[in-house]
Every structure is written in C-alpha cells, then in structure tokens.
Design an enzyme around this catalytic site. Sequence first.
Site, PDB file in Angstrom:
ATOM      1  N   ARG A   1      -7.653  -0.474  -0.156  1.00 50.08           N
ATOM      2  CA  ARG A   1      -8.287   0.325   0.958  1.00 50.08           C
ATOM      3  C   ARG A   1      -8.461   1.910   0.404  1.00 50.08           C
ATOM      4  NH1 ARG A   1      -4.461   0.219   6.460  1.00 50.08           N
ATOM      5  NH2 ARG A   1      -2.577   1.201   5.305  1.00 50.08           N
TER       6      ARG A   1
ATOM      7  N   ASN B   1      -9.221   6.817   9.191  1.00 51.53           N
ATOM      8  CA  ASN B   1      -8.108   6.287   9.498  1.00 51.53           C
ATOM      9  C   ASN B   1      -6.846   6.694   8.654  1.00 51.53           C
ATOM     10  OD1 ASN B   1      -6.548   4.077  11.210  1.00 51.53           O
ATOM     11  ND2 ASN B   1      -6.153   3.453   9.073  1.00 51.53           N
ATOM     12  N   GLU B   2      -5.867   7.428   9.146  1.00 50.89           N
ATOM     13  CA  GLU B   2      -4.836   7.851   8.379  1.00 50.89           C
ATOM     14  C   GLU B   2      -5.509   8.639   7.190  1.00 50.89           C
ATOM     15  OE1 GLU B   2      -1.810   4.909   7.971  1.00 50.89           O
ATOM     16  OE2 GLU B   2      -0.964   5.291   9.832  1.00 50.89           O
TER      17      GLU B   2
ATOM     18  N   GLU C   1      -0.472   4.224  16.696  1.00 48.73           N
ATOM     19  CA  GLU C   1      -0.145   3.117  15.825  1.00 48.73           C
ATOM     20  C   GLU C   1       1.539   3.109  16.102  1.00 48.73           C
ATOM     21  OE1 GLU C   1      -1.332   2.032  12.262  1.00 48.73           O
ATOM     22  OE2 GLU C   1      -3.526   2.743  12.766  1.00 48.73           O
TER      23      GLU C   1
ATOM     24  N   TRP D   1       5.018  -3.512   4.561  1.00 49.95           N
ATOM     25  CA  TRP D   1       4.868  -2.763   3.643  1.00 49.95           C
ATOM     26  C   TRP D   1       6.127  -2.045   3.038  1.00 49.95           C
ATOM     27  CZ3 TRP D   1       6.484   1.548   5.852  1.00 49.95           C
ATOM     28  CH2 TRP D   1       6.161   2.169   7.159  1.00 49.95           C
TER      29      TRP D   1
ATOM     30  N   LYS E   1      -1.149  -9.954   6.813  1.00 50.87           N
ATOM     31  CA  LYS E   1      -0.884 -11.155   7.461  1.00 50.87           C
ATOM     32  C   LYS E   1       0.211 -11.494   8.117  1.00 50.87           C
ATOM     33  CE  LYS E   1      -1.087 -14.369   3.482  1.00 50.87           C
ATOM     34  NZ  LYS E   1      -1.406 -13.573   2.616  1.00 50.87           N
ATOM     35  N   PHE E   2       1.286 -10.674   7.384  1.00 50.47           N
ATOM     36  CA  PHE E   2       2.693 -10.588   8.013  1.00 50.47           C
ATOM     37  C   PHE E   2       3.221  -9.696   8.541  1.00 50.47           C
ATOM     38  CE2 PHE E   2       2.809 -14.040   4.376  1.00 50.47           C
ATOM     39  CZ  PHE E   2       2.586 -15.110   5.419  1.00 50.47           C
TER      40      PHE E   2
HETATM   41  C1  GAL Z   1      -1.293   2.154   9.077  1.00 48.78           C
HETATM   42  C2  GAL Z   1      -2.909   1.670   9.193  1.00 48.78           C
HETATM   43  C3  GAL Z   1      -3.119   0.454   9.797  1.00 48.78           C
HETATM   44  C4  GAL Z   1      -2.085  -0.668   9.384  1.00 48.78           C
HETATM   45  C5  GAL Z   1      -0.891  -0.236   9.619  1.00 48.78           C
HETATM   46  C6  GAL Z   1       0.385  -1.268   9.228  1.00 48.78           C
HETATM   47  O1  GAL Z   1      -0.990   2.655   7.877  1.00 48.78           O
HETATM   48  O2  GAL Z   1      -3.376   2.733   9.917  1.00 48.78           O
HETATM   49  O3  GAL Z   1      -4.369   0.314   9.609  1.00 48.78           O
HETATM   50  O4  GAL Z   1      -2.334  -0.778   7.856  1.00 48.78           O
HETATM   51  O5  GAL Z   1      -0.324   0.898   8.966  1.00 48.78           O
HETATM   52  O6  GAL Z   1       1.487  -0.916   9.489  1.00 48.78           O
END
Ligand code: GAL
Length: 677
Positions: free
Chosen positions: A124, A162-163, A320, A328, A369-370
Amino acid sequence: METRVEQQRSRPGFRPFRHDGIAFGCDYNPEQWDPEVWSEDVRLMREAGVDLVAINIFGWSQVNPRKGDFEFGALDTVIGLLHDAGIRVNLGTATASPPPWLTARHPEILPVADDGTTRFPGGRQAWCPSSPVFRRYALELVEQVARRYGDHPAVALWHVSNELGCHNAHCHCAESTASFRRWLERRYGSVAELNRAWGTSFWSQRYDEWTEILTPLRTLSTRNPSQVLDFHRFSSDEMLDYYRAEAEVIRRHSEVAITTNFMVTAHIRTQDYFGWTPEVDLVANDHYLDHRLDDPTAELAFAADLTRGLAGGAPWLLMESSTGAVNWQPHNLAKAPGEMTRNAVQHLARGADGICFFQWRASAQGSEKFHSALLPHAGTDSGVWREVVALGGLLDRVGELAGTRVAADTALLFSWDAWWAFDADIRPSNSVSYLDQVHALHSALRAAGVTADVVHPADDLSKYRLVVVPGLYAVTDAAADALDAYVTAGGTVLVTCYSGIVDEHDRVRLGGYPGAYRDLVGARAEEFAPVLPGAALTLESGAAAGRWSERIRVTTAEVVDRFADGPSAGGPAITRNRRGAGTAWYLATLLGEESLLRLVERIADEAGVTRAEGASAEVEVVRRMSATHAYRFVINHGDIDLELPATGEELVTGASVAGRLAVPAGAVRIVREEAVA
Ligand code: GAL
C-alpha cells in the site's frame, strides 16, 4: 504569537468537529465483504453502540476502477445503511493507495528508496509525495468524492488519505529531488548559505550549484547529518502540502470538519505534527501498543499526552487502536481481558473525546487477516465482542466528559527536530536514544502521579510549575531563551543529558555542554563519557545509573549528587542552580527507574506540583476538568486491588463513593467530584 490552536481556529475554512458525547468508532472496509454482510454489520454496530465509522479509506479501486470511470453505487448503499441506523460517517477520500491501473499507466509515481531502487505496487501507499501526476489523479478522485457526499447528512468528518507518510514519507525520485532543491532554495536563498548551514567544508562537500544537491541517498560512509535533518523537515512539509491540497478540494464542497490520522507513536517519526495542527480541523491519532518497547502501556500514556499537546490541550480523537493483537510486530500479543478497556480509558483520561478502532470486522483475506477487530473471526460469541459491547456502553455513559480538559501543571518538552537530529547515524553512544530519555522521564512523572502536557519547546510555558527537558539535543536560540526566561520568572526545570547541544542546523554550540542551557543550569561539561551498556555506574547517593556520564564542572550550581564510579568518578552527576526566581536542575546521566522516580518526586514536590494520590507505575491517576466538576480517572494496570480516598459519583459502576473508592485489580474507575476552585 498565535498558538497552534489559535492558528487552526483562525484559518479560513476551519470547521469544528461536532459530536454528542464521546464518539465510539471504527474503520469499516465493506468492500472486503459480500453486500449481504453489510446489514448485519450495521445491526451489530448498533448493538455495540458504534456511532462513528470510517469508510472508503482504501476504496480507490472500487470507486474509480479505471481511468475516468467512477462507480459510487456500493458506497452510496453503505453510507445509506449507516445513516439509516443513525451512525455517522468519517469519510475517507480513498486516495491512500493507488489502484493497479494507475501505477501500471504511470510507474513514475512510484517511490524510490535511498538506495535508488523503486518500491513497487502490491502493498500500500506506493506513491511519491512529490509526484504531480499522482496528485492530479488523487485530486480528481477527491473532487468526485467530495462533490458527491459533500452535503450528505451522514458525513460528520472527512478523513484525508490515511496515515500520511506511514510507508512513503521519504522518496528519492527525480521529482522529489527537484522538490527538495526548491525547498532548500526557499530556506537558504543561496548555495553559499546552504554550505554554511550544512557545514560542507567538511569532507569536501561544498556545493557550487543547486543541481549538485541530492536527497540523502545511501553512501559509503556516514551522510552529512544536516542534510539528513533537512530532508526529514522537507519530507514532512511535502506531505503536509499534499494534505492541504486534498483538504482544499474538500472544502469547496463541504462544510464538515476535515482531518487525517496522525501516527504519534514510537516507531514512526516521519512527520513533525506540530506543523500539522494548524492545518487540520481536529487532531486525530492512531495508536497501537508496541510490544517491542519495555513498557507499552506507559508509551501509550506518553503518546496520548503528546497528542493532547499537539491539540494545545483541546480534546482530540483516537482514530485507530486495536482490540487485541496487531499483525505487524514480530510477536503480536493478544490483550488480556480488560486490557482493551484500560487502554481506551487511558486515552480518554488524557484528553480523547472519541475512541475508535481498526477495524470493524476482522478481514478474512489480505495482510491484515490476523489483526484483531471489534468483531473477531470467532464472531459475537467471544470475549472480545462482549468487552467491545461493554466498552460501547461505558463510553455512552460518560458523554458528559466531552469537551472537558485535562488538568496538568507540568510540561515535558518534545520536538521531532530533536528526535531526528539526536538519533543520527553518528552520535556519542548508540545505546542512548532520544525516545529512551523522553519515555523514561514521562514514565517517572506518571508513576509520581504527575500529569504532564507534552509540548513544543517554543510553546508558552508560563502556566506550568515544572518543565522537564529530556535529551532535547537540538534547540533554537529562541526556545532556549524562552526556557531561561521561564526559570528566571520563578519556574522550575529539569534538563537531562545531551540537551541543548546543537542549533537548528546541527551545529555544535561551542564552549561546553549542555550548550544552550549551560548558563541556565550553572554547570559546564567538558567532555561526554558514555559507558558501555551493562557497565556499572553509580552515584554517591547510591542511585543506579547507566550508559552515560559527563565530565562536569559547576559554575553557579550546587552539586546534588556525584558519580561514584565510571569515567567521571568524583564529578557532578546531578546539579541544582538558582536562577532569578527559579531553579534549574541538571541530570548528567541516565538513572535507573527507581532512582529517577525518587529524583522526579523530589523536584516535583519542591516545585509545588500536584501529585495524584495512589499513582504508581501500575496505577494511573489523571483528572479532566469541566467548569463545575473534576473527573478523576483511576486505571489499575496492576494485579492488586486498591482503595483510594474519593467522594463523588463513580461513572463506570454508577455507584456513589463516600470517602473510599475501591479499584479492583485491572479495573478502571471515573469519579465525578466537585471541582476545587
Ligand atoms: C494503521 C492503518 C490501518 C491498519 C492498521 C493496522 O497503520 O492506518 O489501515 O493497517 O494500522 O494496525
């Protein structure tokens, strides 16, 4: 001088975000699901009390599947469903990630890394912030989205991209290089001035023409640190300029507040958000617990205090966060029962007027997905869902908190400039970093029951009793003078090592350390003397220290503690200087947690700072204030039940509290008290 928030509010086109009570929301990606699922989603959102939903964040390939072709049918349906259910929309412009048709047609929009290689689509954010071609297509899409939904009654907030800068902040393509040169020309006016600022006499780096200047690409040896620092600044400005361009388009079609989600977090440092606040209508942040850190919960508190600092103390939105594991980190830990609620209430206590999550329904496909969600793969018969519903109920009950302000009489100075410059390729010790010091000081304050606003070094400090300055390596003359004036007028500061070392060009302030603060602290270090990680370093008082020492002589300060061993043995480690009507402390090492807490408690008490009763490393106690009431938040992260003196109405349980407040292990409590004038 206008504050950041005054600049924000006086900017033409500023629109306040309006919401009744505390928002409870999430990202929603309905394009990942069959339309049959959408009605169930909306029904369950209502069940959970969700009232603000971010959509169309990654919608580009859905709403604009090929060049010139816009298909809004599905988005119309989703917005309609949400609106019918009384759920407000945080509408994305869909530009976060370009679709394959665009990158295939225009590969020149792809970002180039510092080794000169291109980053391809398939993930992305594969776009260059300086690309005029990307911008043309993106703004065309924004125009379509804003025109279609600009006055839709469901739209409560605009969510630009986004971010911004999460992955693509630093691009080294030809467009970025040209733009960097233009930015430098505006900043320095002449190549001669740039040579002076960057110290290019060193290693034969003197430039003769603008066209010789490159972005800081990968080199054989270390790169010019001033060039790297300016590239950070340029990249942040460039992304902000991109944000502004999208916002301008939206503003032509809509009267609704516009923002984007910041990343005030430990692992991303691409944007100087102090510069962003005036441009957004509402400060919004994304925050995830980072289990790579020693104390993720303490870092959450720091990030929330910094987000409030960006907002100038005004309420902000948590855009968020996660109900449980992310996807991640190397080890993606689930949250313990109750932990999500504690995290949410931490943000609330520290000034958020809304708590949102990524994402509504856990994805069945794709890289995330996780990643946890409000509605997990397991469905509604799950602990996560039950806690989500309970949290929705709680946020609903505490609506009166909206608009209240966090009470803080201490400030902690923070700057992205200092962060970028401190953590350069070369420094006296790689085991000493900016955030380590910042986090250590913030954690000590939190454990001492001190709520701190995390503010910019040039902010007005006059209302604070104590100002903490951890590792502020780079500082301007003006900010250093302002701190001096604050102390002279009666304030107290604690400056810690490796502060005030360089000016804004990363040029060392000569004459001894801590350069800009030498006179303020009344002490002068002749030499840094770091020690190896793990090597013992103790002070004469018995305090445990580590990693750093300095060879100091006091000028006007008194010595509070000395190094008992290590390379600076016998020399001052902690000093205190009377300056005008105030006091400046200097800490020339990194203290262990317990020793730092003792020092901070002592300084806070001497400065007359309010320390919340019952606070500790495991128990957060913070207050938000309205004109008539104080709301005392107690968040018990520990495994011991506790009791505190308190009187008022408890909003989590609905019980009256007369004298003693019980806070079981893992629980949160919010007591509405009569405000003390
Ligand atoms: C942020 C992002 C979201 C999603 C999320 C996962 O960085 O804005 O789209 O990827 O992390 O933790």
